[in-house]
Design a protein around this motif. Structure first.
Motif, mmCIF file in Angstrom:
data_model
loop_
_atom_site.group_PDB
_atom_site.id
_atom_site.type_symbol
_atom_site.label_atom_id
_atom_site.label_comp_id
_atom_site.label_asym_id
_atom_site.label_seq_id
_atom_site.Cartn_x
_atom_site.Cartn_y
_atom_site.Cartn_z
ATOM 1 N N UNK A 47 0.831 -1.199 0.000
ATOM 2 C CA UNK A 47 0.000 0.000 0.000
ATOM 3 C C UNK A 47 0.864 1.247 0.000
ATOM 4 N N UNK A 48 0.388 2.267 -0.684
ATOM 5 C CA UNK A 48 1.138 3.510 -0.758
ATOM 6 C C UNK A 48 0.177 4.685 -0.789
ATOM 7 N N UNK B 81 16.718 0.019 6.431
ATOM 8 C CA UNK B 81 15.604 -0.891 6.681
ATOM 9 C C UNK B 81 16.152 -2.264 6.998
ATOM 10 N N UNK B 82 15.508 -2.930 7.911
ATOM 11 C CA UNK B 82 15.909 -4.298 8.187
ATOM 12 C C UNK B 82 14.670 -5.091 8.573
ATOM 13 N N UNK B 83 14.729 -6.387 8.349
ATOM 14 C CA UNK B 83 13.621 -7.235 8.769
ATOM 15 C C UNK B 83 13.897 -7.697 10.182
ATOM 16 N N UNK B 218 18.434 6.043 1.301
ATOM 17 C CA UNK B 218 17.679 4.874 1.748
ATOM 18 C C UNK B 218 18.509 3.619 1.510
ATOM 19 N N UNK B 219 18.723 2.876 2.563
ATOM 20 C CA UNK B 219 19.461 1.628 2.427
ATOM 21 C C UNK B 219 18.628 0.519 3.024
ATOM 22 N N UNK B 231 7.071 1.897 1.928
ATOM 23 C CA UNK B 231 6.732 2.744 3.068
ATOM 24 C C UNK B 231 7.684 3.925 3.174
ATOM 25 N N UNK B 232 8.977 3.668 2.998
ATOM 26 C CA UNK B 232 9.947 4.766 3.082
ATOM 27 C C UNK B 232 9.725 5.752 1.938
ATOM 28 N N UNK B 233 9.509 5.228 0.735
ATOM 29 C CA UNK B 233 9.282 6.110 -0.404
ATOM 30 C C UNK B 233 8.022 6.956 -0.186
ATOM 31 N N UNK B 234 7.040 6.371 0.477
ATOM 32 C CA UNK B 234 5.834 7.111 0.837
ATOM 33 C C UNK B 234 6.155 8.284 1.750
#
Lengths: 241, 266
Positions: A47-48, B81-83, B218-219, B231-234
């Motif tokens: 979702x975006x 970002x990490x899981x 962003x990494x 989500x980050x791009x958002x």
């Protein structure tokens, strides 16, 4: 006790109004519907908040499975010259040309095979096996066999599913995924080439739980062949900003 | 209705014609329609997908180092970002959300260079934990208080804090738009014209070199999920970030992540 006589009433219910409503509903669904495309893998896009609508014509959709397999769907103009069928044949010709430049085992396709390819909504087998794949169409239940191959469910270890894509890649010796993208740019359809240049022409569709590793591989492959702008398919996030 | 009553016309005094009732039973018709509707409902997609356009730099090696645009350490914000992974003996397996089955992402960030000005590595490659400037955050939606004011939380708050100059100006033109200074908002065509002017103004603000704005890098670790990336791009879009890019993890980043986890075990 005396019996009370119940007058028998007819149970006939007038269905005309009901019929009217259902016909209206049916008309609505028929007019608004776009059919779900058969896809080799089911993905749930993330979702975006972006509200840009997806482009429906002149777009290459790259479907990425969580395992890292890649398929391509191509949607083209409604114009006669670059209809889906014509464009797919042009694409296949071009990719054959690019492939034969760098491989010793040349490939070629018969008009019959090209005809089959022109009807494919989604494709994703290695070029070396493409001939065998397209020949399936002439067999009984060939379409089902082709779908099974595309989805990797035909239990034949020799049949490779997905367009070959590698982490290490270069512009000079492109892998097959890059060949397809290059072929689409050079196939002669200016509208598609322009859309790809603007970034709207390449859309990546991947499942939200696909690991970054795989997404990055696809993006990196595109970047290497200077396809630096592209779009990611997303679903609308409720309650956006 | 589905009954046709044939009356004799007029007031019926002239002749005694037999009244005929023609009834058409529509039930099978309705049955069939319902089947067709069911078919269409199951086979259609109502929701059209949205798209998120991204532009990335080319992979080509830059010949001339001077031509490279360098983000100054002041402006740089790195988001990693990490899981989330399960701790203990099953280390390496990812934590999966029990409700929707999604991979759980974690988000870390640091300002400037990894390890600050002194770097993460001391003499002989020793890892300097005290220099670790990595911090952990979360993806959170805005909090709305009882009055209806919004306040950002988590990573969004951190980004907004770094980009407050731009956001202030954007808020101003948003107010202008609402007040009708970009044109009336009465009809649909007017609204579109006003939106276009607004978007132009917003884009001018985002590109304004005089405003202090962050450069976000962003990494992501290979395990983090695609959803985290979107989500980050958002967040970039929500917070009007003009300069951001997706980059590869460096050794220093990995060392910092490991170091952070070692010191912040749950």
């Amino acid at each position: 006790m005396g019996r009370v006589k119940i007058a028998r009433k007819s149970t006939f219910i007038d269905m005309t109004a009901m019929s009217d409503v259902t016909v209206l509903l049916l008309t609505f669904f028929m007019l608004t519907s776009t059919f779900l495309q058969k896809e080799p893998t089911t993905v749930i896009t993330p979702a975006s908040v972006s509200t840009e609508k997806v482009q429906e014509t002149n777009v290459l959709q790259v479907l990425v499975s969580p395992k890292g397999q890649v398929w391509i769907t191509m949607n083209n103009d409604t114009s006669a010259q670059w209809s889906n069928n014509n464009m797919r044949v042009a694409l296949l010709d071009k990719v054959t040309e690019i492939y034969n430049e760098s491989h010793r085992n040349k490939i070629s396709f018969t008009p019959q095979q090209k005809q089959t390819f022109s009807k494919l909504g989604v494709f994703g087998v290695p070029l070396a096996q493409m001939g065998e794949f397209l020949n399936l169409a002439d067999e009984p239940e060939g379409i089902t066999k082709m779908d099974q191959w595309l989805a990797g469910e035909d239990n034949n270890p020799n049949h490779i599913t997905g367009i070959p894509i590698t982490k290490e890649n270069s512009d000079e010796s492109p892998n097959e995924f890059q060949m397809w993208i290059k072929a689409a740019r050079q196939a002669g359809n200016d509208n598609l080439s322009q859309a790809m240049k603007d970034g709207a022409g390449v859309a990546i569709k991947a499942d939200q739980n696909t690991s970054f590793d795989i997404i990055h591989m696809v993006m990196d492959n595109l970047q290497t062949i200077k396809q630096n702008k592209f779009t990611l398919l997303t679903a609308l996030k409720a309650g956006g900003e | 209705m589905a009954e046709v009553q044939q009356s004799s016309g007029g007031d019926g005094k002239k002749g005694h014609q037999k009244k005929m009732a023609i009834r058409v039973d529509f039930t099978p018709m309705v049955d069939m329609n319902m089947l067709l509707i069911t078919f269409f409902m199951l086979c259609t997609t109502m929701i059209k997908s949205q798209t998120l356009t991204i532009a990335l730099p080319t992979n080509e090696k830059v010949q001339n180092e001077e031509n490279m645009s360098q983000a100054s350490a002041d402006d740089a914000v790195t988001i990693i970002l990490d899981a989330k992974k399960k701790p203990g003996p099953v280390a390496g397996t990812l934590v999966v959300d029990s409700v929707n089955g999604n991979v759980v992402n974690e988000v870390y960030y640091y300002f400037g260079k990894p390890g600050g000005d002194n770097g993460m590595f001391g003499a002989g490659g020793a890892i300097l934990s005290e220099n670790n400037n990595l911090q952990k955050s979360e993806f959170l939606t805005d909090e709305v208080n009882s009055v209806g004011d919004r306040s950002a939380r988590g990573i969004r708050q951190i980004i907004q804090d770094r980009n407050k100059d731009v956001l202030k100006e954007i808020a101003e033109i948003k107010k202008k738009l609402a007040d009708g200074e970009f044109g009336s908002l009465e009809t649909k065509a007017d609204r579109e014209a006003a939106m276009e002017k607004y978007n132009e103004a917003a884009s001018a603000i985002r590109k304004n070199e005089n405003l202090k704005k962050p450069v976000i890098i962003i990494k992501s670790t290979p395990e983090a999920s695609y959803r985290g990336l979107v989500d980050v791009l958002d967040e970039m879009q929500i917070n009007s970030i003009s300069k951001y890019q997706i980059d590869n993890l460096t050794d220093a980043d990995l060392v910092m992540l490991d170091d952070y986890r070692k010191h912040h075990q749950e």
